[in-house]
Design an enzyme around this catalytic site. Structure first.
Site, short mmCIF file in Angstrom:
data_model
loop_
_atom_site.label_atom_id
_atom_site.label_comp_id
_atom_site.label_asym_id
_atom_site.label_seq_id
_atom_site.Cartn_x
_atom_site.Cartn_y
_atom_site.Cartn_z
N HIS A 138 0.87 -1.17 0.00
CA HIS A 138 0.00 0.00 0.00
C HIS A 138 0.92 1.24 0.00
CE1 HIS A 138 -2.82 2.90 1.85
NE2 HIS A 138 -3.80 2.05 1.62
N ASP A 188 2.99 -4.64 7.92
CA ASP A 188 1.80 -3.83 7.76
C ASP A 188 0.62 -4.80 7.89
OD1 ASP A 188 -0.42 -2.47 6.93
OD2 ASP A 188 0.42 -1.79 5.02
N GLN A 203 -4.67 -5.31 6.94
CA GLN A 203 -5.68 -6.25 6.46
C GLN A 203 -5.62 -7.55 7.24
OE1 GLN A 203 -8.03 -5.54 4.27
NE2 GLN A 203 -7.21 -3.57 3.62
N LYS A 225 -10.51 -0.60 10.17
CA LYS A 225 -10.73 -1.81 9.36
C LYS A 225 -11.06 -3.00 10.25
CE LYS A 225 -7.96 -0.11 5.60
NZ LYS A 225 -6.74 -0.19 4.78
N CYS A 246 -4.67 2.52 -3.64
CA CYS A 246 -3.44 2.99 -3.00
C CYS A 246 -2.28 2.04 -3.24
CB CYS A 246 -3.62 3.22 -1.50
SG CYS A 246 -4.85 4.45 -1.12
C1 LIG Z 1 -5.78 0.51 4.59
C2 LIG Z 1 -4.39 0.07 4.52
C3 LIG Z 1 -3.34 0.88 4.96
C4 LIG Z 1 -3.55 2.26 5.49
O1 LIG Z 1 -4.46 2.33 6.55
P1 LIG Z 1 -4.85 3.79 7.07
O2 LIG Z 1 -5.92 3.52 8.07
O3 LIG Z 1 -5.36 4.54 5.88
O4 LIG Z 1 -3.62 4.37 7.63
C5 LIG Z 1 -2.06 0.41 4.87
N1 LIG Z 1 -1.81 -0.80 4.38
C6 LIG Z 1 -2.79 -1.64 3.97
C7 LIG Z 1 -2.44 -2.99 3.46
C8 LIG Z 1 -4.10 -1.22 4.01
O5 LIG Z 1 -5.07 -2.03 3.59
#
Ligand SMILES: *Cc1c(COP(=O)(O)O)cnc(C)c1O
Length: 417
Positions: A133, A211, A214, A237, A375
């Protein structure tokens, strides 16, 4: 008996019954009941989260930490309880390893800025992957430009999996000091082999940041079992509110890292000559934190814990399998990403149709999907597309909703014939 009733958790409520916990799911869109297939962008909120936040504001709200009065102590206790919930969720050794931030983006920026400039040396490298992302690309570019670290990118295979051989080669020269990589792609649904990545990175002398934006929604995460060094996730999320996220890091790393933002709450003592920092994690929580949102996240975590990951994971695996089969049967649909290990995110294109038009037409049927580059522009380029439509699933998604998507998509297909 359908799959949903098989996914019953011990508490006795099936996931189908859980839908009633989400007030928004009975809203109408263009005269039809909302079919929300955009949970990977942001999940809907159960009443438990909404109530926890409203009750905080109505009954026990004050600023945290500094107050000596009853209200402040109550609010501080609830805020710190949320930190303990986050620690429990990912099996952190101690709740002091949980830093509250605004979202995953801020968590990664914090590491890039503080660990990046404070600990990494110019000439060392940061390794990311092709399926990141933008939140896990741009902070490292900023670090590269400001601090002279090298940025390396591990490729993704045609199936949408991480190319592990290429990853090994990129680690070989020992210059990589940090691997910053997604635990699950928000575009391909790919779940990366986190434990193998950590073993390889550690063997090459690199730390690992995941990260988990998800992954944490769909899978149990145990940072100790993974042997990870940093883990980032975002509250909205995970059925929690916006404005709150988590950075977990090993205590010894947090202690070595200089502050990211300066101000109130993060200090021990301030004079005009110099200041000293509060203990971890408060050193990284400058200013009044997102108190209400943290408490909301705590409620979201308890909600997920109550259902349990086994039920969530099994339900979403069944949904994903069904979605892949149904979409494959629609002429002109191409699914991007065929990873063996994947979660409930399905990106696709439709012949001759722009993804935005697909999303707009699906919306007429009350179906919310996302369309665009998600993104992840470099990943779009990797697969030779400029955008995709994406359906993503959550614990409240039903098989009927997926059938509705497939049927609506077949109609959209007629439109673009
Ligand atoms: C949504 C997402 C982000 C960013 O999350 P934010 O809440 O916008 O900071 C980063 N990495 C992944 C894989 C995402 O799905």
């Amino acid at each position: 008996m359908n799959v949903l009733s098989l996914a019953k958790e011990p508490a006795g409520k099936s996931l189908a019954e859980r839908r009633a916990d989400f007030p928004i799911l009975s809203e109408k869109v263009h005269g039809r009941t909302l079919i929300y297939l955009d949970s990977a962008a942001s999940a809907q909120k159960p009443r438990a989260v909404i109530t926890a936040m409203v009750e905080t504001m109505e009954r026990q709200y004050a600023n945290v930490h500094r107050g000596l009065h009853w209200m402040s102590e109550r609010t501080t206790e609830a805020y710190e309880e949320a930190r303990r919930a986050a620690a429990r969720l990912i099996n952190a050794r101690e709740s002091e390893e949980i830093v509250f931030v605004r979202n995953s983006t801020e968590a990664i920026n914090l590491v890039a800025h503080s660990y990046g400039r404070g600990v990494l040396r110019p000439g060392q490298a940061v390794l990311i992957s092709e399926m990141e992302h933008h939140s896990n690309i741009v902070p490292w570019q900023l670090l590269r430009d400001a601090h002279g670290v090298e940025l390396r990118v591990a490729p993704v295979t045609d199936a949408g999996e991480l190319d592990m051989l290429a990853l090994a080669r990129l680690l070989e020269d020992g210059k990589v000091a940090l691997v910053a990589i997604t635990h699950m792609s928000n575009v391909l649904g790919t779940v990366t082999p986190a434990e193998r990545i950590v073993r390889m990175a550690h063997a090459a002398g690199a730390k690992v940041l995941f990260d988990g934006s998800q992954a944490i929604v769909h899978r149990p995460v145990d940072v100790q079992a993974l042997d990870a060094d940093f883990y980032a996730f975002t509250g909205h999320k995970l059925y929690g509110p916006t404005g709150i996220g988590v950075l977990w890091a090993r205590r010894e790393l947090l202690e070595r890292m200089p502050p990211f933002l300066g101000g109130g709450e993060m200090i021990s003592e301030v004079t005009f000559e110099r200041s000293t920092w509060a203990a971890v994690p408060h050193k990284f929580e400058a200013g009044t934190p997102a108190i209400i949102e943290a408490i909301g996240l705590g409620a979201a975590i308890r909600y997920v814990e109550e259902i349990g990951y086994p039920a969530i994971t099994a339900h979403e695996a069944a949904l994903t399998e069904h979605a892949l089969a149904r979409l494959a049967a629609v002429e002109g649909v191409r699914v991007i990403g065929q990873a063996q290990d994947r979660g409930g995110v399905v990106s696709f294109t439709l012949d001759r149709a722009h993804a935005h038009d697909v999303a707009t037409l699906l919306d007429r049927s009350g179906i919310a999907v996302r369309a665009g580059h998600h993104c992840a522009e470099p990943l779009m380029r990797r697969f030779g597309v400029d955008s995709t439509a994406r359906a993503s699933f959550a614990l409240y998604t039903t098989m009927d909703e997926i059938d509705a998507l497939a049927e609506a998509l077949a109609k959209v297909r007629e439109f673009f014939r």
